[in-house]
Design an enzyme around this catalytic site. Structure first.
Site, PDB file in Angstrom:
ATOM      1  N   GLU A   1       0.825  -1.228   0.000  1.00 11.47           N
ATOM      2  CA  GLU A   1       0.000   0.000   0.000  1.00 11.47           C
ATOM      3  C   GLU A   1       0.854   1.272   0.000  1.00 11.47           C
ATOM      4  O   GLU A   1       0.655   2.162   0.828  1.00 11.47           O
ATOM      5  CB  GLU A   1      -0.966  -0.008   1.191  1.00 11.47           C
TER       6      GLU A   1
ATOM      7  N   GLU B   1      -5.619  -8.449  -0.404  1.00 10.65           N
ATOM      8  CA  GLU B   1      -6.317  -8.125   0.857  1.00 10.65           C
ATOM      9  C   GLU B   1      -7.777  -7.875   0.516  1.00 10.65           C
ATOM     10  O   GLU B   1      -8.071  -6.941  -0.246  1.00 10.65           O
ATOM     11  CB  GLU B   1      -5.728  -6.885   1.534  1.00 10.65           C
TER      12      GLU B   1
HETATM   13  O1  AHR Z   1      -5.201  -6.026   6.913  1.00  8.75           O
HETATM   14  C1  AHR Z   1      -5.097  -4.900   7.720  1.00  8.75           C
HETATM   15  C2  AHR Z   1      -4.381  -3.739   7.029  1.00  8.75           C
HETATM   16  O2  AHR Z   1      -5.175  -3.259   5.987  1.00  8.75           O
HETATM   17  C3  AHR Z   1      -3.066  -4.071   6.369  1.00  8.75           C
HETATM   18  O3  AHR Z   1      -1.998  -4.011   7.236  1.00  8.75           O
HETATM   19  C4  AHR Z   1      -2.951  -2.984   5.329  1.00  8.75           C
HETATM   20  O4  AHR Z   1      -2.204  -3.403   4.217  1.00  8.75           O
HETATM   21  C5  AHR Z   1      -4.379  -2.629   5.009  1.00  8.75           C
HETATM   22  O5  AHR Z   1      -4.588  -1.265   5.049  1.00  8.75           O
END
Ligand code: AHR
Length: 505
Positions: A177, A296
């Site tokens: 990210e 994610e």
């Molecule tokens: O999964 C939780 C968080 O969400 C992770 O650390 C990040 O990559 C995202 O913003």
């Protein structure tokens, strides 16, 4: 009172193939965050802990899910992580301020222990490198430590640490990210694109067999989306294999009809990323196709407020411990369907996360494990959703919600497993009131009969599972049947379903 019924139609054919499904679409994620590692997968002294301190009760559930790949060690955490802190004798490992989640990281678990755990969990590892506070040098040393057989400083250090054979980690994430202002070492698209491309080149020089994931936007609401993808790929295109997508949804407004439609947003997100990748491909006159790593995804909102109360600088506090409801499980089912419908481009996806932190599996420190509501659609999709994704032609009644128009009540994906002679339908009935009668024409699947219809249903959208009280559990009393060459799927109102057919030999 008579049940209210709506009708839908579907045509399924062996020839309507979307793609062979990459099993890594059922991946997950373990970050050094909250109780995912400490108190989750690792808890020495727990009654079920093995000699490494790994909780066997957790391992059992992870194996039940048949998780094919697990992303590690972060997440936001990786952007200020020194991988060297987590290798070598435990007694020498530093306790550090972990900046992403403002906790103490003891480094008791690190790369080698996680590789040990992954073997026991029967899963592959997707490793992330720190492109926040660090860069090419730390990353190339790290891959040399992990993947080079022997005879060099870092590979021999691994051997000294008790790991004679290289870990041969195939899939690597180039940071996490990096478009997010919250990220330690946040970068502009050009800064990240250049760094990612140069890091990719160095990693491949060490090990040409790896696959690389470039960071896409942190979610589709980021102001720079999709320009971030276009710009970063203009640097990384020929050096990487995947671009990442991240997305979490919530029902902050308590509008269930609108909430269940959010998988349409996910669908749009995927389509936009595909278009952007292909735009860069065209611009570069490239022959190469970039695939998507949705590394994610999940529901995340229940714990937002309680997390603000947690004091900083403690070890493994209960962060991001969303307790999921029944309606969350339906959205998760639809998110999985969405991924299957795009399995020609989405080759990796990671439910974030796996244990305790926005997770299907929960533990009590020193105590038991339990399954969240979202465990079930994930479990059935992972176990039975292997093979080829077919493109069902759907005619469904629709509704409008606050943010969406023409939302089909029927959300469906279909998987054909030729080897097992099995046809599997995953379906969500988004209708809050009506049963859905689905007439499925399975014209090319002669001799296939319904062997199982699993249903996840509940009168209460907010029903939850907690330790010792699992209110939301699937049953196998679904009412689907075969009639005149068709499957008549009876989907209860507001439900997730798996209808499994097998060839009658
Ligand atoms: O999964 C939780 C968080 O969400 C992770 O650390 C990040 O990559 C995202 O913003």
């Amino acid at each position: 009172m008579a049940k209210k019924i709506s009708n839908a139609k579907v045509v399924v054919d062996k020839d309507y193939v979307i793609s062979e499904i990459d099993k890594r679409i059922y991946g997950s994620f373990i970050e050094h965050l909250g109780r995912a590692v400490y108190g989750g997968i690792y808890e020495p002294g727990h009654p079920t802990a093995d000699e490494n301190g790994f909780r066997k009760d957790v391992l059992e559930l992870v194996k039940e899910l048949q998780v094919p790949i697990v992303r590690y060690p972060g997440g936001n955490m990786v952007s200020a992580y020194n991988w060297e802190d987590g290798v070598g004798p435990r007694g020498n490992r530093p306790r550090r301020l972990e900046l992403a989640w403002r906790v103490i990281e003891t480094n008791e678990m690190g790369t080698n222990e996680f590789m040990d755990w992954s073997k026991l969990a029967d899963t592959e590892v997707m490793m992330a490198v720190n492109l926040g506070t660090r860069g090419i040098d730390a990353a190339r040393n790290f891959i040399e430590y992990c993947n080079h057989p022997s005879g060099t400083y870092w590979s021999d250090l691994r051997r000294e640490h008790g790991y004679e054979d290289p870990h041969c980690i195939k899939t690597w994430c180039l940071g996490n990210e990096m478009d997010g202002p919250w990220q330690v070492g946040h970068k502009t698209a050009d800064e990240y694109g250049r760094l990612a491309a140069e890091t990719a080149k160095a990693l491949r020089l060490v090990d040409p067999n790896i696959e690389l994931v470039s960071c896409g936007s942190s979610n589709s609401d980021m102001p720079a989306f999709p320009e971030w993808e276009a710009t970063t790929l203009s640097h990384t295109y020929e050096h990487v294999d995947y671009i990442s997508l991240h997305q979490y949804y919530g029902n902050h407004e308590n509008d269930t009809a609108n909430y269940l439609a959010k998988s349409l947003d996910m669908d749009e997100f995927i389509k936009t990323v595909i278009s952007t990748c292909d735009y860069v491909k065209a611009k570069k006159r490239s022959k190469k196709k970039i695939h998507l790593s949705f590394d994610e995804w999940n529901v995340w909102f229940h714990s937002n407020e309680q997390d603000k109360q947690i004091d900083p600088w403690i070890v493994a506090p209960p962060q991001l411990e969303d307790i999921y409801t029944f309606e969350d499980a339906l959205l998760v089912g639809s998110m999985l369907n969405t991924m299957l419908k795009h399995s020609d481009r989405v080759k990796i996806a990671c439910m974030a996360q796996l244990v305790n932190v926005i997770a299907p599996i929960m533990t009590e420190n020193g105590g038991d494990v339990w399954k969240q509501t979202i465990f079930y659609p994930y479990y059935y999709s992972s176990v039975y959703g292997r093979g080829v994704a077919l493109n069902p032609i759907v005619t469904s009644p629709k509704y409008d919600s606050k943010d969406f128009t023409d939302v089909p009540y029927l959300d469906i994906s279909v998987v054909y497993n030729e080897e097992k002679e099995e046809l599997v339908i995953f379906a969500v009935n988004r209708h809050l009131e009506n049963q859905l009668h689905v007439d499925v024409d399975i014209r090319s699947f002669e001799g296939f009969e319904v062997v199982e219809h699993v249903v996840l249903e509940n009168e209460d959208a907010k029903a939850k599972n907690t330790l010792g009280r699992e209110q939301v559990q699937p049953h196998s009393n679904g009412q689907s049947y075969k009639e005149a060459g068709k499957v008549i799927g009876i989907l209860p109102k507001f439900s997730w379903n798996m209808i499994r057919l097998q060839k009658n030999n």
